[in-house]
Design a protein around this motif. Sequence first.
Motif, PDB file in Angstrom:
ATOM      1  N   THR A 155      -8.742  -4.111   1.905  1.00 35.80           N
ATOM      2  CA  THR A 155      -8.564  -5.541   1.685  1.00 35.80           C
ATOM      3  C   THR A 155      -9.852  -6.126   1.157  1.00 35.80           C
ATOM      4  O   THR A 155     -10.842  -6.215   1.862  1.00 35.80           O
ATOM      5  CB  THR A 155      -8.193  -6.263   2.980  1.00 35.80           C
ATOM      6  N   TYR A 156      -9.806  -6.495  -0.106  1.00 42.26           N
ATOM      7  CA  TYR A 156     -10.952  -7.156  -0.696  1.00 42.26           C
ATOM      8  C   TYR A 156     -10.626  -8.622  -0.815  1.00 42.26           C
ATOM      9  O   TYR A 156      -9.642  -9.101  -0.258  1.00 42.26           O
ATOM     10  CB  TYR A 156     -11.259  -6.541  -2.061  1.00 42.26           C
ATOM     11  N   GLY A 157     -11.414  -9.336  -1.574  1.00 40.64           N
ATOM     12  CA  GLY A 157     -11.187 -10.768  -1.678  1.00 40.64           C
ATOM     13  C   GLY A 157      -9.890 -11.122  -2.369  1.00 40.64           C
ATOM     14  O   GLY A 157      -9.282 -12.132  -2.072  1.00 40.64           O
ATOM     15  N   ASP A 158      -9.446 -10.303  -3.313  1.00 43.37           N
ATOM     16  CA  ASP A 158      -8.292 -10.712  -4.109  1.00 43.37           C
ATOM     17  C   ASP A 158      -6.995 -10.693  -3.315  1.00 43.37           C
ATOM     18  O   ASP A 158      -6.934 -10.228  -2.191  1.00 43.37           O
ATOM     19  CB  ASP A 158      -8.193  -9.868  -5.389  1.00 43.37           C
ATOM     20  N   SER A 159      -5.958 -11.143  -3.966  1.00 41.00           N
ATOM     21  CA  SER A 159      -4.731 -11.490  -3.266  1.00 41.00           C
ATOM     22  C   SER A 159      -4.050 -10.322  -2.564  1.00 41.00           C
ATOM     23  O   SER A 159      -3.511 -10.478  -1.488  1.00 41.00           O
ATOM     24  CB  SER A 159      -3.758 -12.147  -4.238  1.00 41.00           C
ATOM     25  N   SER A 160      -4.071  -9.142  -3.175  1.00 39.93           N
ATOM     26  CA  SER A 160      -3.260  -8.084  -2.590  1.00 39.93           C
ATOM     27  C   SER A 160      -4.064  -6.864  -2.139  1.00 39.93           C
ATOM     28  O   SER A 160      -5.094  -6.529  -2.708  1.00 39.93           O
ATOM     29  CB  SER A 160      -2.169  -7.657  -3.576  1.00 39.93           C
ATOM     30  N   SER A 161      -3.544  -6.207  -1.130  1.00 34.32           N
ATOM     31  CA  SER A 161      -4.181  -5.018  -0.588  1.00 34.32           C
ATOM     32  C   SER A 161      -4.090  -3.860  -1.571  1.00 34.32           C
ATOM     33  O   SER A 161      -3.162  -3.781  -2.371  1.00 34.32           O
ATOM     34  CB  SER A 161      -3.498  -4.599   0.715  1.00 34.32           C
ATOM     35  N   ARG A 162      -5.028  -2.968  -1.469  1.00 35.26           N
ATOM     36  CA  ARG A 162      -4.980  -1.746  -2.255  1.00 35.26           C
ATOM     37  C   ARG A 162      -4.873  -0.571  -1.299  1.00 35.26           C
ATOM     38  O   ARG A 162      -5.288  -0.652  -0.155  1.00 35.26           O
ATOM     39  CB  ARG A 162      -6.229  -1.614  -3.124  1.00 35.26           C
ATOM     40  N   PHE A 163      -4.312   0.524  -1.794  1.00 38.29           N
ATOM     41  CA  PHE A 163      -4.054   1.654  -0.912  1.00 38.29           C
ATOM     42  C   PHE A 163      -4.687   2.911  -1.471  1.00 38.29           C
ATOM     43  O   PHE A 163      -4.634   3.187  -2.663  1.00 38.29           O
ATOM     44  CB  PHE A 163      -2.549   1.826  -0.718  1.00 38.29           C
ATOM     45  N   ASP A 164      -5.278   3.658  -0.572  1.00 41.71           N
ATOM     46  CA  ASP A 164      -6.109   4.789  -0.959  1.00 41.71           C
ATOM     47  C   ASP A 164      -5.702   6.003  -0.129  1.00 41.71           C
ATOM     48  O   ASP A 164      -5.688   5.946   1.094  1.00 41.71           O
ATOM     49  CB  ASP A 164      -7.576   4.408  -0.669  1.00 41.71           C
TER      50      ASP A 164
END
Lengths: 146, 146
Positions: free
Chosen positions: B77-86
């Motif tokens: 979870t960074y600042g932008d709107s949506s989560s990223r998955f790794d």
Amino acid sequence: MAVSHQLKEALDTLKETGVRITPQRHAILEYLINSMSHPTADDIYKALEGKFPNMSVATVYNNLRVFREVGLVKELTYGDSSSRFDFITTHHYHVICEKCGKIVDFHYPGLDEVEQLASHVTGFKVSHHRMEIYGTCPDCAIKEAH
Amino acid sequence: MAVSHQLKEALDTLKETGVRITPQRHAILEYLINSMSHPTADDIYKALEGKFPNMSVATVYNNLRVFREVGLVKELTYGDSSSRFDFITTHHYHVICEKCGKIVDFHYPGLDEVEQLASHVTGFKVSHHRMEIYGTCPDCAIKEAH
DNA sequence: TATTACTTTATAATGTTTATAATTAGTGTA
DNA sequence: TACACTAATTATAAACATTATAAAGTAATA
């Protein structure tokens, strides 16, 4: 005391940057400085409901963005749904309780070597970094033990 | 090759944990492993549209949550709107370009001392930490120079 | 005071993520 | 293989945080 001094300094910063000091901005800043927590926009909105019954949520968001752009406030994005906002004092990290969400400040010298290595390996021009530490706070640890 | 090996291992993990292996789950995992990027839920949804025209966004979200709970996937979870998955491989950090959003993996030994100090100072039982490094990637730096 | 630019408010819109209920499909066992 | 059980998927709606818009208000400036 130190808190009102911080507020005065913050107001000076706004003046210097040409940002108008409205009653709402004053109150939001004051709340951010006084609250030792790391409130969400909604926390702030609710806390100031009494003083400003007609204040819009948009005002809170707008001004938090202004404060962030001016460098007075840092936006923290963790896994949960909403951002938290932190009045910037000195360089510190956050320790977050995974059980109750409590956030505790944690002072530590900047991790310069990490930035340097990252820059060297990836070719990025590094500007800054963020770090958070997760765990269980003493209160929750006690509760768990029972 | 290494990628299919990772996939097979991941499927084994699911089996061991009693999580059913559906075509959708297979495809999402495969996509996560193959894509060297760090996709959002919507990225995944769009990428698999061709193969699964009837797949629901909810399926993507549900399964990303399952994978996270099982420990196969990390949510960023960074600042932008949506989560990223790794997809989790080895311990590494991320270097993020503030201009274009590119994310580059960056290997670095775990910051154990930081965790220990934090634990000592705050009384927390520390479980883990996260760190990201921000800057400008080489591509964007070149563009800026012009 | 008149003008201008900035702020606030109220509201609607956007976008991500989660909840719900009905249908469908895996999985273990006979 | 077929059955029954349970879990997963789908479609949809809802929830939630955040941003955009336009109108009204307020401060600053000449």
